[in-house]
Design a protein around this motif. Structure first.
Motif, short mmCIF file in Angstrom:
data_model
loop_
_atom_site.label_atom_id
_atom_site.label_comp_id
_atom_site.label_asym_id
_atom_site.label_seq_id
_atom_site.Cartn_x
_atom_site.Cartn_y
_atom_site.Cartn_z
N ILE A 30 27.71 29.00 31.32
CA ILE A 30 28.67 27.92 31.61
C ILE A 30 28.25 26.63 30.91
CG2 ILE A 30 29.55 26.44 33.46
CD1 ILE A 30 29.54 28.87 35.30
N ARG A 31 26.95 26.32 30.96
CA ARG A 31 26.47 25.10 30.30
C ARG A 31 26.71 25.17 28.79
NH1 ARG A 31 22.13 25.68 33.98
NH2 ARG A 31 20.90 26.76 32.38
N GLU A 32 26.51 26.34 28.21
CA GLU A 32 26.66 26.50 26.76
C GLU A 32 28.07 26.91 26.35
OE1 GLU A 32 23.69 29.32 25.68
OE2 GLU A 32 22.01 27.98 26.17
N ARG A 33 28.98 27.04 27.35
CA ARG A 33 30.38 27.42 27.11
C ARG A 33 30.47 28.75 26.36
NH1 ARG A 33 29.89 22.39 25.21
NH2 ARG A 33 30.45 23.05 23.10
N ARG A 34 29.66 29.71 26.76
CA ARG A 34 29.62 31.02 26.10
C ARG A 34 30.37 32.06 26.93
NH1 ARG A 34 26.40 31.70 21.85
NH2 ARG A 34 24.89 30.06 21.36
N ARG A 35 31.05 32.96 26.24
CA ARG A 35 31.70 34.08 26.92
C ARG A 35 30.63 35.05 27.43
NH1 ARG A 35 37.11 33.73 25.79
NH2 ARG A 35 37.67 32.63 23.87
N LEU A 36 31.00 35.83 28.42
CA LEU A 36 30.10 36.83 28.98
C LEU A 36 30.70 38.22 28.79
CD1 LEU A 36 28.97 35.20 32.36
CD2 LEU A 36 27.57 35.57 30.32
N HIS A 37 29.85 39.17 28.46
CA HIS A 37 30.25 40.57 28.34
C HIS A 37 29.49 41.34 29.43
CE1 HIS A 37 31.84 39.82 24.20
NE2 HIS A 37 30.91 38.88 24.23
N PHE A 38 30.21 42.14 30.20
CA PHE A 38 29.56 42.93 31.24
C PHE A 38 30.43 44.11 31.64
CE2 PHE A 38 31.77 39.34 33.21
CZ PHE A 38 32.58 39.96 34.16
N LEU A 39 29.78 45.06 32.29
CA LEU A 39 30.47 46.20 32.86
C LEU A 39 30.73 45.88 34.33
CD1 LEU A 39 31.45 49.18 32.48
CD2 LEU A 39 29.23 49.88 33.38
N TYR A 40 32.00 45.93 34.72
CA TYR A 40 32.36 45.55 36.09
C TYR A 40 32.74 46.78 36.90
CZ TYR A 40 34.45 43.02 39.99
OH TYR A 40 34.73 42.54 41.25
N LEU A 41 32.08 46.93 38.03
CA LEU A 41 32.36 48.02 38.97
C LEU A 41 33.00 47.41 40.20
CD1 LEU A 41 28.89 49.68 38.52
CD2 LEU A 41 31.02 50.68 37.76
N SER A 42 34.30 47.56 40.32
CA SER A 42 35.01 46.96 41.45
C SER A 42 34.50 47.52 42.76
CB SER A 42 36.51 47.24 41.33
OG SER A 42 37.19 46.79 42.50
N PRO A 43 34.19 46.66 43.75
CA PRO A 43 33.73 47.15 45.06
C PRO A 43 34.73 48.10 45.71
CG PRO A 43 33.35 44.78 44.85
CD PRO A 43 34.17 45.18 43.66
N LYS A 44 36.01 48.03 45.35
CA LYS A 44 37.01 48.91 45.94
C LYS A 44 36.87 50.35 45.45
CE LYS A 44 40.42 45.17 46.26
NZ LYS A 44 41.76 44.71 45.84
N LYS A 45 36.20 50.54 44.31
CA LYS A 45 36.07 51.88 43.74
C LYS A 45 35.00 52.72 44.42
CE LYS A 45 38.86 51.31 40.03
NZ LYS A 45 38.45 51.07 38.65
N GLY A 46 34.08 52.07 45.17
CA GLY A 46 33.05 52.82 45.89
C GLY A 46 31.86 53.22 45.05
N LYS A 47 31.77 52.76 43.80
CA LYS A 47 30.62 53.05 42.95
C LYS A 47 29.82 51.76 42.76
CE LYS A 47 31.24 57.43 41.99
NZ LYS A 47 30.26 58.45 42.39
N ASN A 48 28.49 51.88 42.84
CA ASN A 48 27.64 50.70 42.77
C ASN A 48 26.93 50.52 41.44
OD1 ASN A 48 27.84 51.67 45.67
ND2 ASN A 48 27.00 49.62 45.96
N TYR A 49 26.89 51.57 40.62
CA TYR A 49 26.09 51.48 39.41
C TYR A 49 26.60 52.49 38.38
CZ TYR A 49 22.12 52.02 36.23
OH TYR A 49 21.35 52.10 35.12
#
Length: 440
Positions: A240-259
């Motif tokens: 946020i300080r450097e105004r940089r985009r973030l790349h990540f893998l998102y696992l929605s809590p609704k899907k029931g998978k944690n990793y």
């Protein structure tokens, strides 16, 4: 420890804290999306790490869940803290950095003098460092504030940065410890406070104080996700300080998978159950009621996005954006969230509730709680026994649990459909317990 492995351990501990002994090995591994072999390997790793920090009894050794809670009232080592200590350092780096800090405790040394001292004191099982490695370690420790450069020109001399603690009297050190102890256990974020708390506890021990001195305040914090999700905060705030985009893998809590593992071997590559996300981080919001962190970001195609921090894995920083673009996205997000109880951006709804004062003398804990937690809502007197609370919020789904938590002390006046919803929910709850009541 690799970044992916750290994600796995965080999610492992989260599921362990939430489920306790409710899952067997196969169910636990399935929920995490890993094999039983990986489950066993991770469990052994966590046991070894925990045992190295705090010896456990034979019974606790056999059950990691009990081992992590070996002292119910001791929250000095929350679930995330001992992972931080081993997250990014190889064993040789940990030994070398510890030795460097020890050597600089009571004397100033140059890089070459430190190299000679490390070569003499390094355990036989570890390789001796070269000058380039020592200079890199000194730069890292200086940036972290652990050591400081002495006065004078080259060659630079370094010493441990102990001025704060060394300059305090015993009473002042005790006061500082008590303050940090309270703040780390009651404020967010907290992990840095726990690290400082540990440092001060060691300083008290070095001055000869008994361990009981540091146990004046006893806490047990139940929102493990709050602590575990702080693993992402530093990287997100820096982006946020450097105004940089973030790349990540998102696992929605609704899907029931944690990793989901990061597939690096093409022979075993499989489609991930998460979604690849690329977003510009704008805000971080904390929900006190549930102990959850949220990341608010802007997606190039979908606009403003909300992510539960517990579903973020494989987090990496990307390219930077122009300051004008970032400011425009941030202003837009703040406008959309202006009337959000937490993160809702639905249609604004006016909520009016009648609260009943306690039918007894003393503190009015109902009124105090509404005034403390009611955010921008207004409170006005209605009678000697009741007062009205009025607020306009984006949707009712986030404020409804708060209103419901007051039980019979709260009556919804507007909107009428919300009142009907709560009546139906209470009727359903009564149905669950009706058969139990008949047995009394």
């Amino acid at each position: 420890m690799a970044r992916e492995s750290f994600d796995k351990e965080v999610q492992f501990l989260r599921l362990l804290a939430l489920a306790g002994g409710a899952y067997n090995r196969q169910q636990f591994a399935s929920r995490l999306g890993i094999s039983v072999h990986t489950y066993d390997k991770t469990l052994r790793y966590l046991k070894d790490m925990r045992t190295s920090l705090q010896p456990l009894s034979e019974k606790q050794e056999s059950d990691l869940a009990e081992g992590l809670r070996y002292n119910y009232y001791e929250s000095a080592d929350p679930l995330l803290l001992f992972l931080f200590r081993a997250k990014s350092l190889k064993e040789s780096e940990s030994v070398r950095l510890s030795l460097t800090i020890t050597l600089l405790q009571d004397r100033e040394l140059t890089a070459k003098e430190l190299l000679d001292a490390c070569s003499e004191s390094m355990p036989a099982d570890f390789p001796c460092p070269d000058e380039k490695t020592i200079r890199g370690d000194l730069k890292y420790l200086e940036a972290a504030g652990v050591i400081k450069r002495g006065e004078g020109g080259r060659p630079y001399r370094y010493r441990a940065a102990n001025d704060l603690i060394d300059g305090l009297s015993d009473d002042e050190l005790l006061d500082l410890y008590d303050y940090v102890d309270v703040m780390a256990n009651t404020q967010v974020p907290a992990v840095q406070g726990y690290l400082l708390r540990d440092t001060l506890k060691k300083a008290l021990a070095q001055r000869g104080f008994a361990p009981e001195v540091s146990d004046i305040h006893l806490y047990k914090y139940h929102y493990h996700s709050r602590i575990l999700d702080e693993a992402h905060l530093h990287a997100i705030f820096q982006a946020i300080r450097e105004r940089r985009r973030l790349h990540f893998l998102y696992l929605s809590p609704k899907k029931g998978k944690n990793y989901a593992s990061k597939n690096t071997n093409p022979l075993f590559e499989r489609e991930s159950e998460g979604s690849e996300e690329k977003t510009l981080p704008l805000l971080v919001i904390y929900d006190h009621q549930y102990g959850r962190w949220y990341l608010i970001g802007h997606h190039a195609k979908l606009g403003m996005m909300k992510y539960r921090m517990e579903g973020i894995t494989q987090l990496e920083a990307g390219e930077a954006v122009e300051e004008a673009v970032f400011s425009a996205r941030l202003d837009r997000a703040r406008e959309q969230l202006k009337q959000s109880w937490v993160t809702d951006t639905l249609r604004p709804v006016k909520v009016v509730a009648r609260f009943y004062n306690p039918d007894r003398a003393g503190a009015n804990f109902i009124r105090e709680r509404v005034e403390a937690q009611g955010q921008w809502g207004t409170v006005r007197e209605e009678s000697e026994s009741t007062f009205l609370f009025e607020i306009t919020v984006n949707g009712i789904y986030e404020i409804k649990p708060w209103l419901r938590s007051f039980g019979s002390s709260c009556e919804i006046l507007e909107p009428a459909w919300l009142c009907k919803e709560l009546i139906a929910e209470w009727e359903e709850i009564r149905g669950y317990y009706e058969s139990v009541r008949e047995n009394f």
